[in-house]
Design an enzyme around this catalytic site. Structure first.
Site, mmCIF file in Angstrom:
data_model
loop_
_atom_site.group_PDB
_atom_site.id
_atom_site.type_symbol
_atom_site.label_atom_id
_atom_site.label_comp_id
_atom_site.label_asym_id
_atom_site.label_seq_id
_atom_site.Cartn_x
_atom_site.Cartn_y
_atom_site.Cartn_z
ATOM 1 N N ARG A 109 65.586 -66.675 -15.415
ATOM 2 C CA ARG A 109 65.484 -67.449 -14.186
ATOM 3 C C ARG A 109 65.317 -68.923 -14.529
ATOM 4 O O ARG A 109 64.604 -69.272 -15.485
ATOM 5 C CB ARG A 109 64.288 -66.994 -13.336
ATOM 6 C CG ARG A 109 64.482 -65.635 -12.703
ATOM 7 C CD ARG A 109 65.493 -65.676 -11.585
ATOM 8 N NE ARG A 109 65.948 -64.364 -11.198
ATOM 9 C CZ ARG A 109 66.974 -64.131 -10.400
ATOM 10 N NH1 ARG A 109 67.686 -65.140 -9.928
ATOM 11 N NH2 ARG A 109 67.317 -62.914 -10.091
ATOM 12 N N GLU A 166 70.404 -74.508 -8.614
ATOM 13 C CA GLU A 166 71.760 -73.988 -8.762
ATOM 14 C C GLU A 166 72.488 -74.084 -7.429
ATOM 15 O O GLU A 166 71.871 -73.877 -6.371
ATOM 16 C CB GLU A 166 71.709 -72.528 -9.251
ATOM 17 C CG GLU A 166 71.074 -72.385 -10.619
ATOM 18 C CD GLU A 166 71.070 -70.943 -11.132
ATOM 19 O OE1 GLU A 166 71.604 -70.056 -10.430
ATOM 20 O OE2 GLU A 166 70.529 -70.704 -12.224
ATOM 21 N N HIS A 191 75.242 -69.248 -14.696
ATOM 22 C CA HIS A 191 74.556 -68.046 -14.217
ATOM 23 C C HIS A 191 75.485 -66.829 -14.217
ATOM 24 O O HIS A 191 75.771 -66.233 -13.173
ATOM 25 C CB HIS A 191 73.978 -68.263 -12.818
ATOM 26 C CG HIS A 191 72.822 -67.347 -12.511
ATOM 27 N ND1 HIS A 191 71.816 -67.687 -11.644
ATOM 28 C CD2 HIS A 191 72.514 -66.113 -12.960
ATOM 29 C CE1 HIS A 191 70.929 -66.705 -11.564
ATOM 30 N NE2 HIS A 191 71.350 -65.735 -12.358
#
Length: 536
Positions: A236, A265, A283
């Site tokens: 994370r 993000e 990601h």
């Protein structure tokens, strides 16, 4: 314009695997909306019974308020950063995710980043594509016989460690919630965070994002690491202080970093991108065909269970989770019905209730029956919908203590459920029920306040308590007949001749208000109640 439908509406707010959509297609009306288009999302939620999202759609308090019919929010992935779980719980909306769908993909991504950083794979490939043959510049390091520190030994951390073991490394880990014996079984030495930082040649982070873990690796922690350490974060964003990491890279203290996640993000601009020894990707931990298929299928199945009234094992805001044993599942509706009957007989909310489970089923984990009974206890008390999600919250808010007791012996029935408890005025109330044996299991009431019964627990049930005397059955039958209410079944139970009696009637239509009061007056009832079990 959406046409009226009798099917529950499932709203798809982000792209899902075709296999997941196929699970829902036959039983629900499936609609699509762009979850990042806020006005469109809020409008579409108004008719939705369920919404399926991934990581881009925000389901916050505003969205939940717009979805007045929502029963379930399903996140096709592991994290729930974009779902306001407390707000959903307060509204009785179930939240599910796919906790194991991407664990293999995420572990493999961490391994890939570690390898790429150790061998300068990305900059070397980029240079070669630009016509530059720079073998000496991109000399890397071996992983063999190095120390790899794993921060967090959850499911992904364990998978990562197992894969790294094949490289012949020494594995150490920091996880304050894991027992050393469990780590030893995995071939991993459990250490404190400071020791891990000081000893590791490579560090990979596998923690959830919580207030305690945000910024866990900051400037102070990075200063404790070996010079040249390489760090991977595929968990994370925010677990590593990005500014501190940039400083450590600039000074040369950190030899490289592999990053799959970022504080904000999408992230398309960061000081970290300037370093050639940083492998940064957008990601991609769960971005495999297999992970996406598994996530979509898992949450689609959960949505189907929830909208069909079944228990959902993967609900994150239900106090009981896991697979419900096949012998327990048929008892869930019975437990809920008994809760509704209990509240009707009590005439209000109890002070405390014990959910007693007797018989063969008691050898299993039956805590879900306590939850189902709690749902029933409040179903006719509050205006909002009561679900497996908010029933414990409602009990807590009203100061109702609900506990569970199990007994493997059951002298009269194979399995017997009893709700027994006290009211604020000191009165005690009890109701019991069971399922009939055979291929068609029928729920029935077997006892109310010590009166033995054998009445189906379905449809509309009326209960009168009065002094036993002749003529009551005929009087009630006549009164209800004149009102057009058909009696499907009737039973009178008594403790002794001329003493208190309990009349239980199953009728084909609801009996409320004036009609119930008139019937109670006819029998001189000390108490009278009706409960609708058609939806329980």
């Amino acid at each position: 314009m959406n046409l009226p439908t009798t099917l529950p509406v499932v709203l798809i707010a982000e792209e899902l695997a075709p296999a997941a959509l196929a699970v829902l297609a036959d039983d629900f009306e499936v609609r699509h909306v762009d979850g990042t288009d806020r006005p469109a999302l809020l409008a579409a939620l108004a008719d939705a019974d369920a919404v399926l999202i991934r990581s881009a759609t925000q389901i916050d308090a505003e969205a939940l308020a717009a979805g007045t019919k929502l029963a379930i929010v399903a996140r096709a992935g592991v994290g729930l950063d974009n779902v306001d779980v407390p707000a959903a719980t307060a509204r009785g909306v179930m939240v599910v995710n796919a906790p194991t769908s991407n664990i293999v993909s995420a572990a493999e991504q961490a391994v890939a980043l570690l390898l790429a950083v150790s061998r300068h794979t990305v900059p070397a490939a980029s240079a070669l594509k630009q016509g530059q043959w720079k073998r000496s510049k991109y000399t890397g390091v071996e992983i063999f016989e190095k120390t790899v520190g794993v921060v967090g030994l959850g499911r992904i951390g364990v998978l990562f460690a197992q894969r790294m073991a094949a490289f012949g490394v020494k594995l150490i880990a920091y996880d304050p919630y894991l027992q050393p014996a469990r780590a030893a079984q995995l071939g991993i030495k459990l250490v404190g965070l400071d020791e891990l930082l000081a000893e590791s040649d490579f560090i990979s982070i596998h923690l959830p994002k919580t207030p305690e873990t945000v910024g866990l690796i900051g400037a102070k922690e990075l200063a404790k690491t070996k010079k040249g350490v390489r760090i991977v974060n595929a968990a994370r964003g925010g677990l590593i202080d990005e500014a501190a990491l940039a400083d450590a890279l600039a000074s040369g203290h950190v030899g490289g970093a592999g990053l799959d996640v970022f504080v904000k993000e999408p992230c398309t601009d960061s000081p970290l991108f300037a370093f050639e020894n940083v492998v940064a990707v957008p990601h991609l931990g769960a971005s495999t065909v297999e992970a996406q298929d598994k996530a979509g299928l898992a949450v689609a199945k959960s949505v189907k269970l929830a909208l069909q009234g079944e228990f959902v094992p993967d609900a994150v805001n239900v106090q009981v989770g896991g697979v419900v044993h096949e012998e327990i599942r048929p008892l869930l509706p019975l437990a809920e019905k008994l809760g509704r009957v209990y509240t009707a007989v009590a005439g209000g909310v109890a002070a405390n209730v014990v959910v007693e489970v007797r018989g063969d089923v008691a050898q299993h984990d039956v805590s879900v029956l306590q939850l189902a009974a709690s749902k029933g206890l409040f179903a006719d008390v509050v205006a909002d919908q009561v679900t497996y999600v908010n029933a414990p919250l409602l009990a807590k808010e009203r100061g109702v203590e609900i506990t569970l007791a199990t007994f493997e012996d059951s002298p009269e029935y194979q399995n017997l459920l009893t709700l027994r408890g006290a009211l604020p005025d000191g009165r005690t109330v009890s109701v019991s029920g069971t399922l009939t044996a055979g291929p068609r299991e029928v729920a029935k009431l077997t006892e109310v306040d010590g009166f033995d019964l054998d009445v189906p627990a379905e449809g509309n049930v009326i209960l009168f308590r009065y002094a036993d005397r002749p003529g009551i059955v005929g009087a009630i039958g006549g009164l209800l007949g004149e009102a057009g209410v058909n009696i499907a079944g009737m039973q009178v139970a008594r403790l002794s001749a001329g003493g208190d009696a309990l009349m239980a009637l199953a009728v084909d239509s609801p009996v409320h208000g004036e009609l119930l009061s008139s019937a109670a007056a006819v029998v001189g009832a000390s108490s009278a109640c009706t409960v609708d079990l058609t939806e329980a």
